[in-house]
Design a protein around this motif. Structure first.
Motif, short mmCIF file in Angstrom:
data_model
loop_
_atom_site.label_atom_id
_atom_site.label_comp_id
_atom_site.label_asym_id
_atom_site.label_seq_id
_atom_site.Cartn_x
_atom_site.Cartn_y
_atom_site.Cartn_z
N GLU A 130 71.29 78.32 66.73
CA GLU A 130 72.88 78.80 66.86
C GLU A 130 72.92 78.28 67.44
O GLU A 130 74.48 77.94 67.37
N LYS A 131 72.18 77.18 68.35
CA LYS A 131 73.07 76.33 69.58
C LYS A 131 73.20 75.19 69.17
O LYS A 131 73.53 74.00 69.54
N TYR A 132 71.55 74.82 68.66
CA TYR A 132 71.64 73.38 68.38
C TYR A 132 70.91 72.99 66.99
O TYR A 132 70.22 72.99 66.68
N TYR A 133 72.10 73.41 65.73
CA TYR A 133 71.75 73.29 64.44
C TYR A 133 71.63 72.25 63.91
O TYR A 133 70.47 71.65 63.39
N ASN A 134 71.80 70.91 64.74
CA ASN A 134 71.39 69.62 64.26
C ASN A 134 70.46 68.68 64.94
O ASN A 134 69.78 68.18 64.24
N LEU A 135 69.15 69.50 65.83
CA LEU A 135 68.75 69.43 66.17
C LEU A 135 67.21 70.38 65.74
O LEU A 135 66.40 70.35 66.35
#
Length: 210
Positions: A130-135
């Motif tokens: 939810e907060k770090y979709y690209n990581l």
């Protein structure tokens, strides 16, 4: 191939590995001075599949797979125990009992560690998304590190507290946790490939499965 079909395949693989890991756990793997159960060869794959399921299908559907594996694990152990108690003239009966038998303490330790660690692994993976979709790398490694560590702590403490010294228990926990996280780190490119592959698939009957 669709996402719903992949869900079925991943569910099947996950549940089969649960049963296999119980059998492999009856043999130890020695690496230098370190002793590890051979189940460590396949158990990290459960967390990798957990990451894939959580990433693509969410916590609710991953939880269903975890519960299914939990139930099938109990069924397998019950059937193994019944088979061991049945009279037999087979020359391999003792070996069968040694390999597939289990003590109540180890059985409970395995169930608790499996259920708690997999649930937490999935929840962390979904929450971080939810907060770090690209990581993706960070999410996979973080969820696995926490989940695998909890698995090692719960299983080894429940199974061997009072049997082994505290120092040995701590050493076993650390060795298992480090080995499992390194396993995830090394195989991450494959995990990433599978996740991106499934993302591109059509949903199929996925909406009807939720």
């Amino acid at each position: 191939m669709t996402k719903s079909m992949m869900y079925s395949y991943l569910t099947g693989i996950f549940c089969v590995l649960i049963i296999i890991s119980n059998i492999l756990a009856t043999k130890t793997l020695k690496i230098g001075l370190i002793m590890l159960p051979c189940s460590i060869l396949v158990f990290p794959i459960l967390f990798i599949i957990n990451d894939i399921l959580s990433e693509i299908y969410g916590f609710a559907m991953t939880r269903n797979v975890i519960f299914l594996g939990f139930v099938l694990n109990i069924i397998a152990v019950v059937l193994f125990s019944i088979a061991i108690m049945l009279p037999s003239n087979s020359p391999s009966a003792d070996a069968f009992a040694t390999i597939l038998g289990t003590t109540p303490r180890l059985f409970i330790a395995g169930l608790l560690s499996y259920l708690i660690s997999n649930m937490i692994n999935s929840q962390i993976m979904v929450k971080l998304k939810e907060k770090y979709y690209n990581l993706l790398f960070v999410r996979c490694i973080t969820s696995t590190a926490v989940g695998e560590t909890i698995d090692s702590v719960v299983f080894i403490t429940t199974a061997f507290y009072g049997v082994f010294s505290t120092e040995l228990i701590i050493t076993m926990i650390c060795c298992q946790a480090v080995f499992k996280v390194l396993y995830e780190f090394i195989i991450y490119p494959f995990t990433r490939y599978i996740i991106h592959y499934i993302r591109e698939l059509d949903d199929g009957e996925l909406e009807n499965m939720i």
